[in-house]
Design an enzyme around this catalytic site. Structure first.
Site, PDB file in Angstrom:
ATOM      1  N   ASP A 209       4.390  -1.230  11.021  1.00 32.77           N
ATOM      2  CA  ASP A 209       4.364  -1.883   9.703  1.00 32.77           C
ATOM      3  C   ASP A 209       4.602  -3.386   9.855  1.00 32.77           C
ATOM      4  O   ASP A 209       5.666  -3.810  10.296  1.00 32.77           O
ATOM      5  CB  ASP A 209       5.450  -1.256   8.816  1.00 32.77           C
ATOM      6  CG  ASP A 209       5.332  -1.652   7.351  1.00 32.77           C
ATOM      7  OD1 ASP A 209       4.770  -2.726   7.057  1.00 32.77           O
ATOM      8  OD2 ASP A 209       5.825  -0.880   6.494  1.00 32.77           O
TER       9      ASP A 209
ATOM     10  N   SER B 282       6.320   1.253  -0.511  1.00 30.18           N
ATOM     11  CA  SER B 282       6.400  -0.192  -0.390  1.00 30.18           C
ATOM     12  C   SER B 282       7.311  -0.776  -1.482  1.00 30.18           C
ATOM     13  O   SER B 282       8.480  -0.415  -1.539  1.00 30.18           O
ATOM     14  CB  SER B 282       4.982  -0.776  -0.430  1.00 30.18           C
ATOM     15  OG  SER B 282       4.985  -2.118  -0.031  1.00 30.18           O
TER      16      SER B 282
ATOM     17  N   HIS C 215       1.895   0.201   7.429  1.00 29.68           N
ATOM     18  CA  HIS C 215       2.451   0.113   6.087  1.00 29.68           C
ATOM     19  C   HIS C 215       1.732   1.055   5.119  1.00 29.68           C
ATOM     20  O   HIS C 215       2.328   1.516   4.148  1.00 29.68           O
ATOM     21  CB  HIS C 215       2.330  -1.325   5.580  1.00 29.68           C
ATOM     22  CG  HIS C 215       3.025  -1.553   4.281  1.00 29.68           C
ATOM     23  ND1 HIS C 215       4.390  -1.420   4.135  1.00 29.68           N
ATOM     24  CD2 HIS C 215       2.572  -1.894   3.039  1.00 29.68           C
ATOM     25  CE1 HIS C 215       4.738  -1.678   2.881  1.00 29.68           C
ATOM     26  NE2 HIS C 215       3.654  -1.963   2.199  1.00 29.68           N
TER      27      HIS C 215
HETATM   28  C1  856 Z   1       0.442  -2.016  -1.216  1.00 29.31           C
HETATM   29  C2  856 Z   1       5.045  -5.372  -0.716  1.00 29.31           C
HETATM   30  C3  856 Z   1       6.058 -10.679   0.584  1.00 29.31           C
HETATM   31  O1  856 Z   1       5.767  -9.366   0.278  1.00 29.31           O
HETATM   32  C4  856 Z   1       4.548  -8.887   0.545  1.00 29.31           C
HETATM   33  O2  856 Z   1       3.700  -9.533   1.071  1.00 29.31           O
HETATM   34  C5  856 Z   1       4.286  -7.475   0.143  1.00 29.31           C
HETATM   35  C6  856 Z   1       3.009  -6.978   0.206  1.00 29.31           C
HETATM   36  C7  856 Z   1       2.742  -5.682  -0.215  1.00 29.31           C
HETATM   37  C8  856 Z   1       3.771  -4.888  -0.664  1.00 29.31           C
HETATM   38  C9  856 Z   1       3.467  -3.526  -1.156  1.00 29.31           C
HETATM   39  O3  856 Z   1       4.064  -3.005  -2.052  1.00 29.31           O
HETATM   40  O4  856 Z   1       2.372  -2.975  -0.545  1.00 29.31           O
HETATM   41  C10 856 Z   1       1.876  -1.814  -1.070  1.00 29.31           C
HETATM   42  O5  856 Z   1      -0.052  -1.828  -2.391  1.00 29.31           O
HETATM   43  C11 856 Z   1       5.321  -6.661  -0.295  1.00 29.31           C
END
Ligand code: 856
Length: 312
Positions: free
Chosen positions: A227, A181, A259
């Protein structure tokens, strides 16, 4: 059969291992000559193969061996306290216990937003048991953004190769990055800023920057069809498409996945990550059979794209 363009195997041209560039277009006649040499190696024994490629580690792979929950090396681990390091949040080093096979390549792995090393811990022993030193890290804060995570991955690799308890077990010229992520977004950032990295694997990566034409590191982009946090249409697909077409690059879209699929043991992620790291960190062409011809859609693969073969 040599499917990826062969780089001058370190040692074949200079006699000394060193950072290599990954743009294929540099090589012409040299590639042809080496391809001819490579043709001969198919008849050589494993030990002769190891002599030709000083970075080859472990027995010849099979589909079963790269799908297995553990590879041939027993794994030890060492905790790194956040209090003992700067530039990242500490972590856990997973490494082959034996020193009999010499040094190994190394990979640092970042978790995602709000997450800790535990979220990607399964990759530690899974990859280390195949013959890599693997550093699953914590970030300074769980809300660090991708660019920061990229810098932290590089700080972790520097710690690993220069100061850690396992530094003598690592070949500091053979390093890679992975992340989940925002950590996958960080892996792209790290590769962009340090072209000497030999492999990058962003897993359901998230980044506001959608284009990565500067990357010179062989990159396997892994997305998930379901995702909704980092949809492939606005993340993994443009990330892959924006990489130079001359680069060793691939796009693996997991089927029936979310995701958070990279947060638990997953055989498809493991087998292609192992193959990518072996092929590009170890220069181990024995793994090319799993990458080329391109894997076909299956129960676990929604789509696979890549640019092999460029030669052959
Ligand atoms: C979980 C990355 C706007 O961006 C988001 O909402 C978002 C949410 C989660 C993640 C992530 O890194 O998820 C990994 O720990 C962006």
């Amino acid at each position: 059969m040599q499917l990826f363009a062969r780089r001058p195997a370190s040692g074949a041209t200079s006699g000394a291992p060193g950072p290599r560039s990954h743009r294929r277009r540099r090589y012409g006649a040299l590639t042809a000559g080496l391809a001819a040499i490579a043709g001969l190696t198919t008849t050589l024994s494993p030990s002769a193969g190891a002599a030709e490629n000083p970075y080859e580690r472990g027995p010849a792979p099979t589909t079963a061996s790269i799908e297995a929950s553990r590879g041939p090396y027993a794994v030890s681990q060492a905790s790194v306290s956040s209090l003992s390091v700067t530039g990242f949040g500490g972590g856990t080093i997973y490494y082959p216990t034996s020193t009999a096979d010499g040094t190994f390549g190394a990979v640092a792995i970042s978790p995602g937003y709000t997450a800790r090393q535990s979220s990607i811990a399964w990759l530690g022993p899974r990859l280390a048991s195949q013959g890599f030193v693997v550093f699953t890290i914590d970030t300074n804060t769980t809300s660090d953004q991708p660019a920061s995570r990229g810098r932290q991955l590089l700080a972790a690799l520097d710690y690993l190769t220069e100061r850690s308890s396992v530094r003598t077990r690592i070949d500091a010229t053979r390093l890679g990055v992975m992340g989940h992520s925002m950590g996958g977004g960080g892996a792209l950032e790290a590769a962009k800023s340090r072209p000497s990295l030999q492999a990058a694997i962003p897993l359901t990566a998230w980044n506001l920057d959608k284009t990565w034409p500067e990357i010179e590191t062989p990159t396997l982009v892994v997305g998930a069809d379901g995702d909704s946090i980092a949809p492939v249409s606005s993340h993994s697909e443009p990330f892959y498409q924006s990489l130079p077409s001359s680069l060793d690059r691939a796009y693996l879209e997991l089927n029936n996945a979310s995701h958070f699929t990279p947060n638990s043991s997953n055989t498809t992620i493991a087998k292609y990550s192992i193959s990518w790291l072996k092929r590009f960190i170890d220069n181990d062409t024995r793994y090319e059979q799993f990458l080329c011809p391109l894997p076909r859609p299956s129960l676990t693969i929604e789509e696979y794209r890549g640019n092999c073969p460029h030669t052959s």
